[in-house]
Design an enzyme around this catalytic site. Structure first.
Site, mmCIF file in Angstrom:
data_model
loop_
_atom_site.group_PDB
_atom_site.id
_atom_site.type_symbol
_atom_site.label_atom_id
_atom_site.label_comp_id
_atom_site.label_asym_id
_atom_site.label_seq_id
_atom_site.Cartn_x
_atom_site.Cartn_y
_atom_site.Cartn_z
ATOM 1 N N SER A 9 -13.156 5.171 -9.977
ATOM 2 C CA SER A 9 -13.817 4.799 -8.803
ATOM 3 C C SER A 9 -15.147 5.040 -8.801
ATOM 4 O O SER A 9 -16.060 5.004 -9.764
ATOM 5 C CB SER A 9 -12.929 5.207 -7.574
ATOM 6 O OG SER A 9 -13.352 4.387 -6.425
ATOM 7 N N GLU A 59 -13.210 -2.981 -12.991
ATOM 8 C CA GLU A 59 -12.310 -3.207 -11.793
ATOM 9 C C GLU A 59 -13.098 -3.132 -10.453
ATOM 10 O O GLU A 59 -13.687 -2.598 -10.272
ATOM 11 C CB GLU A 59 -11.115 -2.200 -12.011
ATOM 12 C CG GLU A 59 -11.707 -0.717 -12.153
ATOM 13 C CD GLU A 59 -11.716 -0.028 -10.865
ATOM 14 O OE1 GLU A 59 -11.268 -0.647 -9.651
ATOM 15 O OE2 GLU A 59 -12.330 1.172 -10.719
ATOM 16 N N HIS A 115 -7.818 0.431 -9.221
ATOM 17 C CA HIS A 115 -7.356 0.941 -7.857
ATOM 18 C C HIS A 115 -5.913 0.316 -7.725
ATOM 19 O O HIS A 115 -5.458 -0.245 -6.440
ATOM 20 C CB HIS A 115 -8.410 0.427 -6.885
ATOM 21 C CG HIS A 115 -9.604 1.077 -6.710
ATOM 22 N ND1 HIS A 115 -10.328 1.194 -7.907
ATOM 23 C CD2 HIS A 115 -9.865 2.072 -5.996
ATOM 24 C CE1 HIS A 115 -11.436 1.702 -7.549
ATOM 25 N NE2 HIS A 115 -11.081 2.476 -6.319
#
Length: 325
Positions: free
Chosen positions: A111, A226, A292
């Protein structure tokens, strides 16, 4: 240099972005320490791990201090972020990169940690590992897959990424919420085979360093991207366009599963991918186990990777020993 862990090695947990309070606090996450300890590693924490401010973070000086301490400590063999967040890029101009270059470590996180993955690779020329953070190891459901895949990357130079049987898009860090498992299947947009150097991360974060010395120049890249919760298909399209402008020599595109809240359907994703002619000429695979949703594998960034998709039921992603930054 491609470093690997062995049993007994020390892993330092730091919070370069969001604090541990963001995921329940120190005590609630001790199950993650127990699990890593039981794997044979020794878990320690940054001095400022308990700090938490109005932004669910801590001061730049505290975060940089823990980052420096982790890289400077000769006993520490790997560094793992607590969780993601929004502000690890604040640290980049404050870090003494000579410390990082002189003390190579394995670095794990995903992330918002994408900013640090980029910078460590660009400035220190070290392979990094995009995968579970510390708090990920407190998740009970699907932990066996996640741990197995993390160990595969942490201990081996060459290995194949493997799909999970099922996945969920639930808030894994809240153990009181129910889980909704879905059948997992990796999918193909464009068939083909390619070898290149892995790069990427969270698409909303990856390009923040573009045009600076903290963005890794990656020739013939295999790009892994992502999207975090809250992103939209249109946002994904805009950011993908930027990535393809930066990486005009892209060899393959690997897309992680989208959180269900983002409302990205197969039809919408195909409409986005159809915009870019290059994606008809290289292997493009999607709905892979990273990002995620849960569970996730761990992929090295900066290492040679082979992607092969000969048909919709034969998708293979292999990490190769002839790695290079």
């Amino acid at each position: 240099m491609n470093l690997k862990l062995k049993k007994g090695d020390e892993i330092r947990i730091i919070s370069p972005s969001a604090s541990i309070e963001r995921v329940g606090g120190f005590e609630e996450n001790l199950i993650a320490k127990k699990r890593l300890d039981n794997l044979g590693f020794r878990v320690t924490f940054g001095k400022h791990i308990l700090e938490n401010d109005e932004f669910y973070s801590s001061s730049v000086s505290s975060r940089v201090s823990d980052f420096h301490d982790a890289f400077s400590d000769k006993n520490v063999k790997a560094i793992m972020t607590t969780i993601g967040g929004f502000n690890s890029n604040e640290l980049l101009t404050h870090i003494d990169w000579d410390i990082v270059r002189s003390n190579p470590k394995m670095f794990f996180g995903y992330s918002d940690a994408t900013s640090l993955h980029n910078a460590i690779r660009a400035v220190a020329h070290q392979i990094t590992y995009y995968g579970p953070c510390y708090s990920s190891f407190k998740m009970d459901e699907l932990q066996e897959y996640q741990t197995t895949e993390w160990l595969r990357a942490a201990l081996n130079d060459s290995f194949d990424l493997e799909p999970s049987d099922v996945w969920t898009s639930d808030l894994w860090f809240d153990k009181f919420l129910p889980r909704h498992p879905l059948t997992n299947k990796w999918k193909v947009y464009t068939l083909g085979e390619a070898t290149g150097i892995s790069t990427g991360g969270n698409i909303q974060t990856y390009c923040l360093q573009a045009g600076t010395r903290f963005f890794p120049e990656t020739q013939n890249p295999i790009v892994f991207i992502e999207q975090a919760e809250g992103g939209s298909p249109l946002e994904f399209s805009r950011e993908l366009a930027q990535i393809l402008q930066i990486h005009n020599d892209i060899k393959a595109l690997v897309i992680g599963r989208f959180p269900t809240v983002n409302a990205m359907t197969d039809e919408k994703l195909q409409s986005v991918l159809d915009k870019f002619p290059i994606l008809k000429k290289i292997p493009v695979i999607y709905d892979l186990d990273f990002g995620h949703t849960q569970p996730i594998f761990t992929v090295p960034l900066g290492q040679s990777i082979k992607v092969s998709a000969t048909n919709s039921d034969n998708i293979k992603v292999s990490l190769q020993e002839n790695y290079k930054i």
